[in-house]
Design a protein around this motif. Structure first.
Motif, short mmCIF file in Angstrom:
data_model
loop_
_atom_site.label_atom_id
_atom_site.label_comp_id
_atom_site.label_asym_id
_atom_site.label_seq_id
_atom_site.Cartn_x
_atom_site.Cartn_y
_atom_site.Cartn_z
N CYS A 77 9.57 -7.90 -5.28
CA CYS A 77 9.38 -6.86 -4.26
C CYS A 77 10.63 -5.97 -4.23
CB CYS A 77 9.16 -7.52 -2.91
SG CYS A 77 8.82 -6.39 -1.55
N CYS A 81 10.45 -7.11 1.06
CA CYS A 81 10.73 -8.56 1.08
C CYS A 81 12.21 -8.89 1.19
CB CYS A 81 10.13 -9.25 -0.14
SG CYS A 81 8.35 -9.07 -0.26
N TYR A 150 -2.24 -11.42 4.06
CA TYR A 150 -2.96 -10.56 3.12
C TYR A 150 -2.05 -10.24 1.94
CZ TYR A 150 -4.47 -6.15 1.03
OH TYR A 150 -4.81 -5.18 0.14
N TYR A 151 -2.60 -10.26 0.75
CA TYR A 151 -1.86 -9.77 -0.41
C TYR A 151 -2.84 -9.32 -1.49
CZ TYR A 151 -2.58 -14.44 -2.52
OH TYR A 151 -3.12 -15.60 -3.02
N LYS A 152 -2.46 -8.28 -2.21
CA LYS A 152 -3.30 -7.75 -3.29
C LYS A 152 -2.40 -7.08 -4.32
CE LYS A 152 -7.18 -4.64 -4.24
NZ LYS A 152 -7.97 -5.66 -4.96
N HIS A 154 -1.36 -4.70 -7.44
CA HIS A 154 -1.78 -3.45 -8.07
C HIS A 154 -2.00 -3.68 -9.56
CE1 HIS A 154 -0.71 -0.39 -4.85
NE2 HIS A 154 -0.31 -1.54 -4.33
N LEU A 162 3.25 -4.01 -8.50
CA LEU A 162 3.63 -4.27 -7.12
C LEU A 162 2.52 -5.05 -6.45
CD1 LEU A 162 5.05 -0.76 -6.11
CD2 LEU A 162 6.35 -2.80 -6.76
N VAL A 163 2.85 -5.71 -5.33
CA VAL A 163 1.87 -6.47 -4.58
C VAL A 163 1.92 -6.03 -3.12
CG1 VAL A 163 1.05 -8.76 -3.91
CG2 VAL A 163 2.23 -8.45 -6.11
N ASP A 164 0.80 -5.50 -2.63
CA ASP A 164 0.70 -5.20 -1.21
C ASP A 164 0.56 -6.52 -0.45
OD1 ASP A 164 0.76 -2.46 -1.65
OD2 ASP A 164 -1.42 -2.31 -1.79
N HIS A 165 1.23 -6.63 0.69
CA HIS A 165 1.12 -7.89 1.44
C HIS A 165 1.52 -7.69 2.90
CE1 HIS A 165 5.54 -8.66 1.55
NE2 HIS A 165 5.52 -7.95 0.44
N SER A 166 1.07 -8.59 3.75
CA SER A 166 1.46 -8.57 5.15
C SER A 166 2.91 -9.03 5.28
CB SER A 166 0.53 -9.45 5.99
OG SER A 166 0.41 -10.74 5.42
N THR A 167 3.54 -8.72 6.41
CA THR A 167 4.99 -8.94 6.51
C THR A 167 5.40 -9.73 7.76
OG1 THR A 167 5.24 -6.79 7.61
CG2 THR A 167 5.50 -6.85 5.21
#
Length: 202
Positions: A77, A81, A150-152, A154, A162-167
């Motif tokens: 990240c 992160c 959540y994570y997804k 790219h 990259l990985v989208d995710h909750s924080t």
């Protein structure tokens, strides 16, 4: 009208009894009311099996042995992160200075790149007591599902992605399980104050 009023009274009484049962079943969570515990619909948190920095398979019971602050992210990240985990580490240091021991835990949501050695080095660089965890795709997904993160990822570009995710960061204890989640906007001092309130009630 009398019959409707009677039905309403029964429903209200039933809701009251269910509320009493819920709080009793959860180990008296009302004692944390002064800490500003947010309401969460349904259960959050739960058992998991992952792999630590030494390559050993560990369970949540072996990881969560006291107040624990958990964060889901990934070591590649570029910005969010490292900032969040550093904030958590700073809060842990503040708490330690106040005589409160809380274990910081980092769980990757990118197990393809975050090997045991990678999460170990990342965690150790952030805080000497931080535990880094990875695992198989299925193990990580199960842990994430338990905490409803959540994570997804790219699509890769030149092998990088990259990985989208909750924080959110999650405070848990072995006795009560999940206690509270914290947003990334909090400063280290604010986070330490909030966690400290819960620790004082344990």
């Amino acid at each position: 009208m009398i019959r409707i009023a009677a039905i309403v009274a029964v429903i209200v009484a039933g809701v009251g009894l269910l509320s009493m049962f819920f709080f009793a079943d959860k180990g008296g969570e009302d004692k944390y009311a002064e800490c500003g515990s947010g309401a969460v619909a349904g259960d959050l948190g739960g058992p998991f099996t992952l792999v630590n920095g030494a390559g050993e398979t560990v369970t949540s019971d072996e990881v969560i042995t006291g107040p624990t602050l958990i964060y889901f992210g990934y070591t590649y990240c570029p910005d969010v992160c490292p900032l969040d985990v550093d904030r958590n580490a700073a809060a842990i240091e503040i708490l330690e200075q106040r005589g409160k021991m809380v274990t910081p835990v980092f769980i990757t949501i990118d197990p393809a790149r975050d090997t045991p050695e990678v999460v170990r080095d990342f965690a150790e660089a952030m805080h000497p007591r931080m535990i880094g965890l990875t695992g198989s795709i299925e193990q990580v997904a199960a842990a994430s599902k338990a905490y409803r993160t959540y994570y997804k990822a790219h699509p890769p570009v030149d092998g990088e992605y990259l990985v989208d995710h909750s924080t959110f960061s999650y405070l848990v204890t072995p006795e009560n399980g999940f206690l509270e989640f914290f947003r990334r906007e909090l400063t280290p001092e604010q986070l330490a104050d909030k966690i400290g309130c819960f620790v004082d009630q344990i």
